[in-house]
Write an enzyme that holds these catalytic residues in place. Sequence first.
Site, short mmCIF file in Angstrom:
data_model
loop_
_atom_site.label_atom_id
_atom_site.label_comp_id
_atom_site.label_asym_id
_atom_site.label_seq_id
_atom_site.Cartn_x
_atom_site.Cartn_y
_atom_site.Cartn_z
N PHE A 2 0.78 -1.13 -0.09
CA PHE A 2 0.18 -0.15 0.01
C PHE A 2 0.98 1.08 -0.08
O PHE A 2 2.13 1.38 0.08
CB PHE A 2 -0.93 -0.14 1.08
N SER A 40 -6.81 -8.05 -1.27
CA SER A 40 -6.07 -7.32 -0.07
C SER A 40 -6.75 -5.94 0.09
O SER A 40 -6.89 -5.10 -0.79
CB SER A 40 -4.55 -7.46 -0.25
N CYS A 47 -3.64 -5.00 6.86
CA CYS A 47 -3.80 -5.50 5.69
C CYS A 47 -4.79 -6.73 5.86
O CYS A 47 -4.32 -7.83 6.60
CB CYS A 47 -2.66 -6.25 5.11
N THR A 49 -7.99 -9.40 4.04
CA THR A 49 -8.29 -10.30 2.72
C THR A 49 -9.81 -10.31 2.66
O THR A 49 -10.71 -10.60 3.85
CB THR A 49 -7.98 -11.57 2.85
N ALA A 74 -8.05 -12.74 12.33
CA ALA A 74 -7.38 -13.87 13.24
C ALA A 74 -7.04 -13.46 14.73
O ALA A 74 -7.01 -12.09 15.03
CB ALA A 74 -6.16 -14.50 12.65
N HIS A 112 1.51 -4.40 7.71
CA HIS A 112 1.77 -5.26 8.97
C HIS A 112 2.01 -4.09 10.28
O HIS A 112 3.13 -3.71 10.20
CB HIS A 112 3.13 -5.76 8.58
N THR A 157 4.33 12.44 7.80
CA THR A 157 5.63 12.63 8.03
C THR A 157 5.74 13.14 9.53
O THR A 157 4.96 13.93 9.96
CB THR A 157 6.12 13.89 7.14
#
Length: 228
Positions: A2, A40, A47, A49, A74, A112, A157
């Site tokens: 991404f 995704s 991230c 699904t 999960a 992640h 930033t």
Amino acid sequence: MFTGIVEEAGEVVEARAEDGGRRLRVACEEVGEDLHHGQSIAVSGVCLTVEAFGDGGDGDGTDHDGPWFEVFLADETVQRTYLGAVEAGDRVNLERALPADGRLDGHVVQGHVDCTTEVADVREVGEDWTFEFAVPDGYGKYVAEKGSIALDGISLTVAERFEDTFTVAIIPTTYELTNFGEKAAGDPVHVEIDVLARYAERLLEDRERAAVPVQGVGEDQGVEAGEP
């Protein structure tokens, strides 16, 4: 992969526990124009699904109009992120994965999440906003002034870095388009550090372990140790 350029803020319309995790249904608009099974999608920087999608309630008892999609969290995702606590009505930032021929307008974001932190303060400055966040434990070395950081999936930033906090500047477009328009002191945000910083750290660690001499210094260059 991404870019941290959020396309829209979707709304959680259903959250329910399931064996091994939690399922979210998210109502959307723009991202609903191109959804397919297995796709995704970053949900507030996480991230996930797409396991199901549709348009309207589809007669299943949920009360919403327009496109929607479902993702499964999960147990690890529930524990590492704050998505385990979101409920119907909460807004989440949405970004589809970057296509191979797409523009990288933000920075490389993997989806992640490393950890969460909290909003420490929000200040309106002219037409913009300054958000201050607590430096998450164990990740301070990756938060560098003028460096990139992803917060709730938004490429930002670091404006200023203090001992225990850091700030980012939020322009009106970001404030209105993302869930930052609803954030207040004490609210959680997802943190993903710049992956380039991780690779640089790993390369330096490997270099130290291998004791590789610095190019231009040493016997190969005909320079004795300590010689100018």
